[in-house]
Design an enzyme around this catalytic site. Structure first.
Site, PDB file in Angstrom:
ATOM      1  N   CYS A  27      -2.238   9.724  -4.466  1.00  0.00           N
ATOM      2  CA  CYS A  27      -0.803   9.969  -4.475  1.00  0.00           C
ATOM      3  C   CYS A  27      -0.348  10.210  -3.034  1.00  0.00           C
ATOM      4  O   CYS A  27      -0.872  11.101  -2.359  1.00  0.00           O
ATOM      5  CB  CYS A  27      -0.467  11.185  -5.338  1.00  0.00           C
ATOM      6  SG  CYS A  27       1.282  11.638  -5.275  1.00  0.00           S
ATOM      7  N   ASP A  34      -5.327   9.668  -8.124  1.00  0.00           N
ATOM      8  CA  ASP A  34      -4.721   9.172  -9.358  1.00  0.00           C
ATOM      9  C   ASP A  34      -5.748   8.271 -10.029  1.00  0.00           C
ATOM     10  O   ASP A  34      -6.469   7.525  -9.363  1.00  0.00           O
ATOM     11  CB  ASP A  34      -3.460   8.360  -9.067  1.00  0.00           C
ATOM     12  CG  ASP A  34      -2.269   9.220  -8.718  1.00  0.00           C
ATOM     13  OD1 ASP A  34      -2.173  10.346  -9.244  1.00  0.00           O
ATOM     14  OD2 ASP A  34      -1.421   8.764  -7.932  1.00  0.00           O
ATOM     15  N   GLU A  50     -12.011 -14.745  -9.868  1.00  0.00           N
ATOM     16  CA  GLU A  50     -13.427 -14.380  -9.964  1.00  0.00           C
ATOM     17  C   GLU A  50     -13.491 -12.858 -10.061  1.00  0.00           C
ATOM     18  O   GLU A  50     -12.937 -12.143  -9.227  1.00  0.00           O
ATOM     19  CB  GLU A  50     -14.174 -14.895  -8.724  1.00  0.00           C
ATOM     20  CG  GLU A  50     -15.679 -14.897  -8.859  1.00  0.00           C
ATOM     21  CD  GLU A  50     -16.294 -13.540  -8.585  1.00  0.00           C
ATOM     22  OE1 GLU A  50     -17.219 -13.180  -9.332  1.00  0.00           O
ATOM     23  OE2 GLU A  50     -15.839 -12.861  -7.653  1.00  0.00           O
ATOM     24  N   LEU A  51     -14.137 -12.343 -11.114  1.00  0.00           N
ATOM     25  CA  LEU A  51     -14.042 -10.918 -11.438  1.00  0.00           C
ATOM     26  C   LEU A  51     -14.710  -9.987 -10.428  1.00  0.00           C
ATOM     27  O   LEU A  51     -14.198  -8.899 -10.162  1.00  0.00           O
ATOM     28  CB  LEU A  51     -14.607 -10.659 -12.832  1.00  0.00           C
ATOM     29  CG  LEU A  51     -13.805 -11.282 -13.969  1.00  0.00           C
ATOM     30  CD1 LEU A  51     -14.457 -10.978 -15.303  1.00  0.00           C
ATOM     31  CD2 LEU A  51     -12.365 -10.804 -13.953  1.00  0.00           C
ATOM     32  N   GLU A  69       4.069   2.434  -8.803  1.00  0.00           N
ATOM     33  CA  GLU A  69       5.143   1.444  -8.824  1.00  0.00           C
ATOM     34  C   GLU A  69       4.972   0.438  -7.689  1.00  0.00           C
ATOM     35  O   GLU A  69       5.290  -0.737  -7.846  1.00  0.00           O
ATOM     36  CB  GLU A  69       6.505   2.139  -8.732  1.00  0.00           C
ATOM     37  CG  GLU A  69       6.830   3.024  -9.923  1.00  0.00           C
ATOM     38  CD  GLU A  69       6.170   4.404  -9.891  1.00  0.00           C
ATOM     39  OE1 GLU A  69       6.389   5.152 -10.850  1.00  0.00           O
ATOM     40  OE2 GLU A  69       5.442   4.748  -8.934  1.00  0.00           O
TER      41      GLU A  69
END
Length: 146
Positions: A27, A34, A50-51, A69
């Site tokens: 944060c 977070d 590609e993961l 956001e």
């Protein structure tokens, strides 16, 4: 850097969903960590994500001071740049902290794809955010419209 590989079925519209349940960032206001889950849903064009490289890309946020956001939009922009999808949604659901949680979502749709033509350069954007209290974050999956 996000790596891609060729779409094995570029002529077919099919949805790919990537769920990353261990997203962390910091944060920028409090400096506290977070924790959240990122869900990415997209219809690919010529390239798939590609993961493993995607996982390492998300690790870059671990020490980054960023609001969710901003993170959801930054991640969406980088993924769109990497794979030029027909459509893509990126949502972050953060874990309840002191009985407060929520989620935010950003999305793009290639305007020519939506109108039934092949993808072009025109992009429309949408962003939304929801809050939940007491019971923790809302499920983005339950609130996305088709």
């Amino acid at each position: 850097m996000i790596e891609t590989f060729p779409n094995p079925e570029p002529g077919r519209d099919y949805e790919i969903e990537i769920v990353c349940p261990e997203f962390t960032s910091v944060c920028p206001k409090t400096g506290l960590p977070d924790f959240g889950t990122i869900t990415i849903r997209h219809v690919t064009e010529q390239a798939c994500i590609e993961l493993k490289s995607h996982k390492y890309y998300l690790y870059e946020f671990r020490d980054k001071g960023i609001f969710y956001e901003a993170a959801v939009n930054e991640i969406l922009d980088h993924l769109v740049e990497a794979c030029s999808p027909r459509s893509m949604e990126c949502a972050i659901s953060w874990r309840s902290v002191h009985r407060l949680g929520g989620w935010c979502r950003a999305a793009i749709w290639m305007a020519s794809w939506v109108s039934g033509q092949r993808p072009g350069a025109s992009i429309s954007r949408a962003a939304s955010m929801a809050w939940a209290t007491d019971s923790g974050p809302s499920s983005p999956r339950a609130t996305w419209s088709a």
